[in-house]
Design a protein around this motif. Structure first.
Motif, PDB file in Angstrom:
ATOM      1  N   LEU A  63       0.832  -1.206   0.000  1.00 56.88           N
ATOM      2  CA  LEU A  63       0.000   0.000   0.000  1.00 56.88           C
ATOM      3  C   LEU A  63       0.869   1.261   0.000  1.00 56.88           C
ATOM      4  CD1 LEU A  63      -2.838  -0.981   2.485  1.00 56.88           C
ATOM      5  CD2 LEU A  63      -3.027  -0.680   0.007  1.00 56.88           C
ATOM      6  N   TRP A  66       1.831   1.852  -3.497  1.00 60.01           N
ATOM      7  CA  TRP A  66       0.625   2.321  -4.195  1.00 60.01           C
ATOM      8  C   TRP A  66       0.384   3.800  -3.911  1.00 60.01           C
ATOM      9  CZ3 TRP A  66      -3.687   4.427  -1.876  1.00 60.01           C
ATOM     10  CH2 TRP A  66      -4.792   4.665  -2.722  1.00 60.01           C
ATOM     11  N   ILE A  82      -3.939   1.818 -11.043  1.00 58.07           N
ATOM     12  CA  ILE A  82      -2.625   1.433 -10.517  1.00 58.07           C
ATOM     13  C   ILE A  82      -2.672  -0.042 -10.135  1.00 58.07           C
ATOM     14  CG2 ILE A  82      -0.887   1.861  -8.733  1.00 58.07           C
ATOM     15  CD1 ILE A  82      -2.212   4.640  -8.312  1.00 58.07           C
ATOM     16  N   VAL A  83      -1.726  -0.803 -10.637  1.00 55.68           N
ATOM     17  CA  VAL A  83      -1.647  -2.217 -10.249  1.00 55.68           C
ATOM     18  C   VAL A  83      -0.224  -2.547  -9.799  1.00 55.68           C
ATOM     19  CG1 VAL A  83      -3.506  -2.989 -11.795  1.00 55.68           C
ATOM     20  CG2 VAL A  83      -1.140  -2.989 -12.626  1.00 55.68           C
ATOM     21  N   ILE A  84      -0.119  -3.485  -8.885  1.00 52.94           N
ATOM     22  CA  ILE A  84       1.195  -4.018  -8.531  1.00 52.94           C
ATOM     23  C   ILE A  84       1.392  -5.274  -9.361  1.00 52.94           C
ATOM     24  CG2 ILE A  84       0.273  -5.270  -6.523  1.00 52.94           C
ATOM     25  CD1 ILE A  84       3.008  -4.722  -5.153  1.00 52.94           C
TER      26      ILE A  84
ATOM     27  N   ASP B  48      -9.811  -1.417  -4.084  1.00 51.93           N
ATOM     28  CA  ASP B  48     -10.569  -0.313  -4.685  1.00 51.93           C
ATOM     29  C   ASP B  48     -11.007  -0.627  -6.109  1.00 51.93           C
ATOM     30  OD1 ASP B  48      -7.754  -0.230  -5.166  1.00 51.93           O
ATOM     31  OD2 ASP B  48      -8.008   1.737  -6.075  1.00 51.93           O
ATOM     32  N   LYS B  49     -10.436  -1.649  -6.721  1.00 49.73           N
ATOM     33  CA  LYS B  49     -10.840  -2.034  -8.082  1.00 49.73           C
ATOM     34  C   LYS B  49     -11.866  -3.159  -8.063  1.00 49.73           C
ATOM     35  CE  LYS B  49      -6.438  -2.340  -9.083  1.00 49.73           C
ATOM     36  NZ  LYS B  49      -5.851  -1.449  -8.067  1.00 49.73           N
ATOM     37  N   PHE B  53      -7.276  -7.894  -3.057  1.00 47.75           N
ATOM     38  CA  PHE B  53      -6.144  -7.036  -2.677  1.00 47.75           C
ATOM     39  C   PHE B  53      -4.858  -7.869  -2.659  1.00 47.75           C
ATOM     40  CE2 PHE B  53      -4.035  -5.248   1.374  1.00 47.75           C
ATOM     41  CZ  PHE B  53      -3.217  -4.387   0.664  1.00 47.75           C
ATOM     42  N   PHE B  91       2.035 -10.929  -9.618  1.00 47.20           N
ATOM     43  CA  PHE B  91       0.582 -10.756  -9.761  1.00 47.20           C
ATOM     44  C   PHE B  91       0.274 -10.776 -11.252  1.00 47.20           C
ATOM     45  CE2 PHE B  91       1.979  -8.829  -5.818  1.00 47.20           C
ATOM     46  CZ  PHE B  91       1.085  -9.348  -4.904  1.00 47.20           C
TER      47      PHE B  91
END
Lengths: 152, 152
Positions: A63, A66, A82-84, B48-49, B53, B91
């Protein structure tokens, strides 16, 4: 936006949309020109050994990266998904108190490249380092790759 | 110990000592001769998407490797302190439903080496792979290094 509003905005957002964030009792505590920092108390993040659970540290570090990405976009008037995409953690020593993450701002050239790339191609990626310390020494190090792209 | 007792034992232990485990509403669902699997519903682990998570997935994967290590020790009549020393996550695609982790049992030779080393030196380490799938395809892959040592 004043720093206090940025902090409030991100805390409100994460409390609303990421249930694990309030479950960890986490909060963004600092967001300034040097970087940003989240804090979470030990109690909701403890493990069977009485120290911080690695999973909580990994989640809070993710986080943190992010939030650095989102803040950087905000400051340039941009929004993005936004993606990891991947992350690496090293657990170096036990954390016996609050979990405090630290992420330094990338240097100006890295920020410029990231924003320019996003504006030109509608997508970009960068790598961010986060550290959690115990007694001043690194206790967990995290490197995450974040991708951003224009939302639908 | 019968598999149902092993499952109950690990769920009770994690619910008691790792508060993030009940916060994620996670549970060990399967532990048999092929491997083990944890499940957590999307709602407490959403982002949030509207997808799972990454921090929840990383935390559950870390516990999956821990449980495989503990179960292997138990089956050989051993107890140990277990720590995670590092982990890598990728991911790959969004998870839109339950988070289901899978960890296959290491092959017999790897188990023998791990247990023999622990018995001889009082410490050992190994690497475990965990996968979370979406629609049958890998959505997150995790590799964790776990160390075990004799407790004080």
């Amino acid at each position: 936006m004043p720093q206090t509003s940025v902090i409030q905005d991100i805390n409100d957002y994460l409390n609303r949309y990421v249930p694990l964030f309030p479950a960890m009792q986490a909060r963004l505590e600092r967001c300034d020109e040097t970087g940003l920092s989240f804090v979470a108390p030990l109690a909701p993040n403890i493990n069977d050994k009485g120290i911080a659970f690695g999973g909580s540290m990994a989640a809070l570090a993710a986080l943190t990266g992010w939030a650095m990405t989102r803040t950087t976009l905000d400051e340039h008037g941009e929004t993005a998904e936004i993606v990891i995409t991947d992350s690496v953690q090293k657990f170096l020593r036990p954390v016996r108190g609050d979990i405090v993450t630290e992420c330094q701002r990338p240097d100006a050239e890295a920020v410029k490249q990231f924003i320019d790339c996003y504006r030109q191609r509608g997508k970009a990626r960068w790598s961010l380092d986060v550290v959690i310390r115990a007694d001043g020494e690194p206790a967990m190090t995290f490197t995450g790759q974040y991708g951003v792209f224009r939302g639908g």
